[in-house]
Design a protein around this motif. Structure first.
Motif, PDB file in Angstrom:
ATOM      1  N   THR A  29       0.838  -1.195   0.000  1.00 40.48           N
ATOM      2  CA  THR A  29       0.000   0.000   0.000  1.00 40.48           C
ATOM      3  C   THR A  29       0.872   1.243   0.000  1.00 40.48           C
ATOM      4  O   THR A  29       1.688   1.438   0.902  1.00 40.48           O
ATOM      5  N   HIS A  30       0.686   2.091  -1.023  1.00 35.64           N
ATOM      6  CA  HIS A  30       1.538   3.272  -1.192  1.00 35.64           C
ATOM      7  C   HIS A  30       0.739   4.414  -1.808  1.00 35.64           C
ATOM      8  O   HIS A  30      -0.337   4.217  -2.378  1.00 35.64           O
ATOM      9  N   SER A  37      -8.063   9.933  -3.542  1.00 39.94           N
ATOM     10  CA  SER A  37      -6.798   9.577  -2.882  1.00 39.94           C
ATOM     11  C   SER A  37      -5.888   8.844  -3.860  1.00 39.94           C
ATOM     12  O   SER A  37      -6.358   8.003  -4.630  1.00 39.94           O
ATOM     13  N   PRO A  38      -4.574   9.134  -3.826  1.00 39.76           N
ATOM     14  CA  PRO A  38      -3.633   8.403  -4.667  1.00 39.76           C
ATOM     15  C   PRO A  38      -3.133   7.111  -4.034  1.00 39.76           C
ATOM     16  O   PRO A  38      -2.274   6.436  -4.598  1.00 39.76           O
ATOM     17  N   VAL A  39      -3.630   6.773  -2.861  1.00 41.23           N
ATOM     18  CA  VAL A  39      -3.176   5.579  -2.153  1.00 41.23           C
ATOM     19  C   VAL A  39      -3.896   4.354  -2.711  1.00 41.23           C
ATOM     20  O   VAL A  39      -5.128   4.315  -2.775  1.00 41.23           O
ATOM     21  N   ARG A  40      -3.121   3.370  -3.095  1.00 45.68           N
ATOM     22  CA  ARG A  40      -3.648   2.126  -3.620  1.00 45.68           C
ATOM     23  C   ARG A  40      -2.812   0.956  -3.090  1.00 45.68           C
ATOM     24  O   ARG A  40      -1.657   1.137  -2.686  1.00 45.68           O
ATOM     25  N   THR A  41      -3.416  -0.242  -3.117  1.00 44.31           N
ATOM     26  CA  THR A  41      -2.711  -1.453  -2.699  1.00 44.31           C
ATOM     27  C   THR A  41      -2.459  -2.331  -3.912  1.00 44.31           C
ATOM     28  O   THR A  41      -3.400  -2.737  -4.602  1.00 44.31           O
ATOM     29  N   LEU A  42      -1.192  -2.590  -4.164  1.00 42.84           N
ATOM     30  CA  LEU A  42      -0.792  -3.440  -5.294  1.00 42.84           C
ATOM     31  C   LEU A  42      -0.347  -4.786  -4.731  1.00 42.84           C
ATOM     32  O   LEU A  42       0.644  -4.886  -4.013  1.00 42.84           O
ATOM     33  N   HIS A  43      -1.110  -5.837  -5.044  1.00 40.59           N
ATOM     34  CA  HIS A  43      -0.825  -7.161  -4.496  1.00 40.59           C
ATOM     35  C   HIS A  43       0.350  -7.828  -5.204  1.00 40.59           C
ATOM     36  O   HIS A  43       1.110  -8.573  -4.576  1.00 40.59           O
ATOM     37  N   SER A  96      -6.004  -3.873  -5.356  1.00 41.23           N
ATOM     38  CA  SER A  96      -7.342  -3.574  -4.839  1.00 41.23           C
ATOM     39  C   SER A  96      -8.121  -2.710  -5.818  1.00 41.23           C
ATOM     40  O   SER A  96      -9.314  -2.917  -6.049  1.00 41.23           O
ATOM     41  N   SER A  97      -7.464  -1.727  -6.404  1.00 41.37           N
ATOM     42  CA  SER A  97      -8.029  -0.861  -7.433  1.00 41.37           C
ATOM     43  C   SER A  97      -6.866  -0.078  -8.018  1.00 41.37           C
ATOM     44  O   SER A  97      -5.751  -0.113  -7.484  1.00 41.37           O
ATOM     45  N   PHE A  98      -7.122   0.654  -9.106  1.00 37.90           N
ATOM     46  CA  PHE A  98      -6.022   1.316  -9.803  1.00 37.90           C
ATOM     47  C   PHE A  98      -6.411   2.750 -10.154  1.00 37.90           C
ATOM     48  O   PHE A  98      -7.572   3.045 -10.455  1.00 37.90           O
ATOM     49  N   LEU A  99      -5.419   3.612 -10.122  1.00 36.07           N
ATOM     50  CA  LEU A  99      -5.597   5.001 -10.535  1.00 36.07           C
ATOM     51  C   LEU A  99      -5.644   5.095 -12.055  1.00 36.07           C
ATOM     52  O   LEU A  99      -5.214   4.171 -12.763  1.00 36.07           O
ATOM     53  N   MET A 100      -6.109   6.216 -12.557  1.00 35.56           N
ATOM     54  CA  MET A 100      -6.157   6.442 -13.998  1.00 35.56           C
ATOM     55  C   MET A 100      -4.750   6.373 -14.580  1.00 35.56           C
ATOM     56  O   MET A 100      -3.842   7.095 -14.143  1.00 35.56           O
ATOM     57  N   HIS A 101      -4.561   5.485 -15.544  1.00 34.24           N
ATOM     58  CA  HIS A 101      -3.294   5.261 -16.261  1.00 34.24           C
ATOM     59  C   HIS A 101      -2.208   4.625 -15.388  1.00 34.24           C
ATOM     60  O   HIS A 101      -1.059   4.506 -15.842  1.00 34.24           O
ATOM     61  N   GLN A 102      -2.531   4.196 -14.164  1.00 32.37           N
ATOM     62  CA  GLN A 102      -1.495   3.659 -13.271  1.00 32.37           C
ATOM     63  C   GLN A 102      -0.762   2.479 -13.896  1.00 32.37           C
ATOM     64  O   GLN A 102       0.480   2.444 -13.900  1.00 32.37           O
ATOM     65  N   VAL A 103      -1.500   1.511 -14.414  1.00 28.03           N
ATOM     66  CA  VAL A 103      -0.851   0.331 -14.997  1.00 28.03           C
ATOM     67  C   VAL A 103      -0.015   0.721 -16.209  1.00 28.03           C
ATOM     68  O   VAL A 103       1.104   0.233 -16.402  1.00 28.03           O
ATOM     69  N   ARG A 104      -0.517   1.616 -17.028  1.00 23.62           N
ATOM     70  CA  ARG A 104       0.202   2.016 -18.242  1.00 23.62           C
ATOM     71  C   ARG A 104       1.481   2.798 -17.912  1.00 23.62           C
ATOM     72  O   ARG A 104       2.493   2.647 -18.602  1.00 23.62           O
TER      73      ARG A 104
END
Length: 263
Positions: A153-154, A168-174, A192-200
């Motif tokens: 979580t970051h 919030s920009p905080v997300r949990t990447l498993h 858990s969920s992703f921000l806009m364009h986070q994966v890209r």
């Protein structure tokens, strides 16, 4: 009285300006609503699990619809597909419990970003992969090493686009797995969920590591900077696909999340 149904919807994103309905541009939500209203004229707008950007694909967009009568699930699926274009399809339909909402009750998602490698781009995969034109191979072990600081979580401000409206920009990447395949490599993101364009953006940054333009250890500093300019380019949308969604176990909508549920 209306009858809720939960659909699993797949679409090839190249023909869509994202999932969310738009005034004048084609969307997955818009196409599905139009198909539903062909035989359920008063049906409310379908509600999806989450947005996908223009050009991004989905294999498992979860969608809640309401109908005026109790359809047999296969007949509902067939009726919808009869009114949908070939690049979007309902893959599964089932009755949904009252009170279930896919967006609110999703607890984890899997996205896959597909990279094409090798001396020439495969024309049959060009719409579904980002081909890396490069004589030397990507350093996949370096890319795998680089993901470690991102897990957990970051604050992912360095990996969100400037138009992201998340509170919030905080997300949990498993996890991020790098899986070589025929003519390419898959980057599998689970969180858990992703921000806009986070994966890209993470993908674009990892590709720079694979090309030797960044050190694997540098991603910790990029994350800590909370500054979009410190990360790499945004990978193009055609390589990205929403592959799977997990929901709260109490609703009985598929298998439970391997990482438990939110507190």
């Amino acid at each position: 009285m209306t009858h809720p149904f939960f659909l699993t919807v797949a679409y090839a994103g190249g023909g869509f300006h994202g999932w969310q309905i738009q005034t004048s541009l084609r969307s997955g939500q818009g196409d599905l609503w139009k198909a539903l209203r062909a035989f359920e004229p008063a049906a409310p707008m379908p509600q999806g699990t989450g947005r996908t950007d223009a050009g991004v694909h989905a294999r498992a967009q979860g969608v809640l619809i309401h109908t005026s009568r109790a359809w047999e699930p296969y007949r509902l699926l067939a009726a919808l597909n009869a009114h949908l274009p070939k690049d979007i399809r309902v893959m599964q339909a089932r009755p949904a419990p009252e009170g279930f909402f896919p967006r609110q009750h999703a607890v984890a998602k899997r996205y896959i970003y597909r990279l094409g490698l090798g001396p020439a781009e495969d024309p049959l995969m060009a719409s579904y992969r980002w081909h890396i034109h490069r004589a030397a191979a990507l350093d996949l072990p370096a890319m795998a090493e680089a993901v470690a600081p991102l897990l957990g979580t970051h604050d992912f401000s360095s990996f969100r686009c400037t138009e992201c409206a998340a509170k919030s920009p905080v997300r949990t990447l498993h996890g991020i797995r790098i899986v070589p395949g025929d003519g390419g490599v898959d980057l599998i993101f689970e969180g858990s969920s992703f921000l806009m364009h986070q994966v890209r953006i993470v993908t674009g940054t990892l590709v720079e590591v694979g090309k030797g333009r960044r050190l694997p250890a540098s991603l910790g500093s990029v994350l800590a900077a909370r500054d979009r300019t410190q990360a790499g380019l945004t990978a193009p949308p055609e390589g990205l696909c929403l592959e799977k969604v997990w929901y709260e176990a109490r609703w009985g909508m598929g298998e439970p999340s391997p990482w438990g549920e939110r507190t």
